[in-house]
Design a protein around this motif. Structure first.
Motif, PDB file in Angstrom:
ATOM      1  N   ALA A  51     -73.148  52.122 -36.821  1.00  0.00           N
ATOM      2  CA  ALA A  51     -71.944  52.302 -37.635  1.00  0.00           C
ATOM      3  C   ALA A  51     -71.953  51.432 -38.891  1.00  0.00           C
ATOM      4  O   ALA A  51     -71.043  51.519 -39.716  1.00  0.00           O
ATOM      5  N   GLY A  52     -72.969  50.576 -39.020  1.00  0.00           N
ATOM      6  CA  GLY A  52     -73.053  49.730 -40.207  1.00  0.00           C
ATOM      7  C   GLY A  52     -72.128  48.534 -40.166  1.00  0.00           C
ATOM      8  O   GLY A  52     -71.656  48.083 -41.211  1.00  0.00           O
ATOM      9  N   ARG A  53     -71.843  48.021 -38.997  1.00  0.00           N
ATOM     10  CA  ARG A  53     -71.000  46.828 -38.829  1.00  0.00           C
ATOM     11  C   ARG A  53     -71.860  45.677 -38.309  1.00  0.00           C
ATOM     12  O   ARG A  53     -71.906  45.413 -37.104  1.00  0.00           O
ATOM     13  N   PRO A  54     -72.554  44.972 -39.201  1.00  0.00           N
ATOM     14  CA  PRO A  54     -73.496  43.943 -38.733  1.00  0.00           C
ATOM     15  C   PRO A  54     -72.823  42.748 -38.043  1.00  0.00           C
ATOM     16  O   PRO A  54     -73.408  42.151 -37.143  1.00  0.00           O
ATOM     17  N   GLY A  55     -71.619  42.409 -38.441  1.00  0.00           N
ATOM     18  CA  GLY A  55     -70.921  41.285 -37.800  1.00  0.00           C
ATOM     19  C   GLY A  55     -70.604  41.571 -36.346  1.00  0.00           C
ATOM     20  O   GLY A  55     -70.844  40.733 -35.457  1.00  0.00           O
ATOM     21  N   TRP A  56     -70.064  42.748 -36.090  1.00  0.00           N
ATOM     22  CA  TRP A  56     -69.743  43.125 -34.715  1.00  0.00           C
ATOM     23  C   TRP A  56     -71.013  43.332 -33.889  1.00  0.00           C
ATOM     24  O   TRP A  56     -71.050  43.024 -32.700  1.00  0.00           O
TER      25      TRP A  56
END
Length: 93
Positions: A38-43
Motif C-alpha cells: 500500500a506504500g505505507r513504509p512507516g506502518w
C-alpha cells in the motif's frame, strides 16, 4: 505463597501461548506485506518490528516447551521457605 514445590506442581499454558504467538506472527507478516504494497513504509516498519518481537517470543516459548516438565531453576535461585499454613514460624522452630 510459594511452597517450594513449584517445578513439580506448576502448570504453564505454553501450548496456548505458542498458538497465540503463531497467530500474531501471521498477522504481523500479513500487515508488513499489506502496508508495503500500500506504500505505507512507516506502518510496514512497525509491523516488521512487531514481527521480530513475536519471532523472539516464539523462540523462547519453543525453548521452554522443549525443556519439558523437568525444568529446574538454576543454582542462583534460592529454595523457597515452605508454607506454614499462613502463619510465620516462631524463632527457634
Amino acid at each position: 505463597m510459594r511452597t517450594g514445590s513449584e517445578p513439580t506442581t506448576a502448570r504453564s499454558p505454553l501450548r496456548l501461548r505458542f498458538w497465540l504467538t503463531v497467530w500474531g506472527l501471521i498477522w504481523a507478516a500479513a500487515g508488513t506485506a499489506a502496508f508495503t504494497l500500500a506504500g505505507r513504509p512507516g506502518w510496514a516498519a512497525a509491523c516488521g518490528a512487531l514481527m521480530l518481537i513475536v519471532t523472539a517470543d516464539l523462540a523462547m516459548v519453543l525453548r521452554h516447551i522443549h525443556q519439558g516438565p523437568h525444568y529446574q531453576p538454576g543454582p542462583d535461585i534460592p529454595p523457597y521457605e515452605p508454607d506454614h499454613g499462613g502463619r510465620r514460624p516462631r524463632p527457634g522452630q
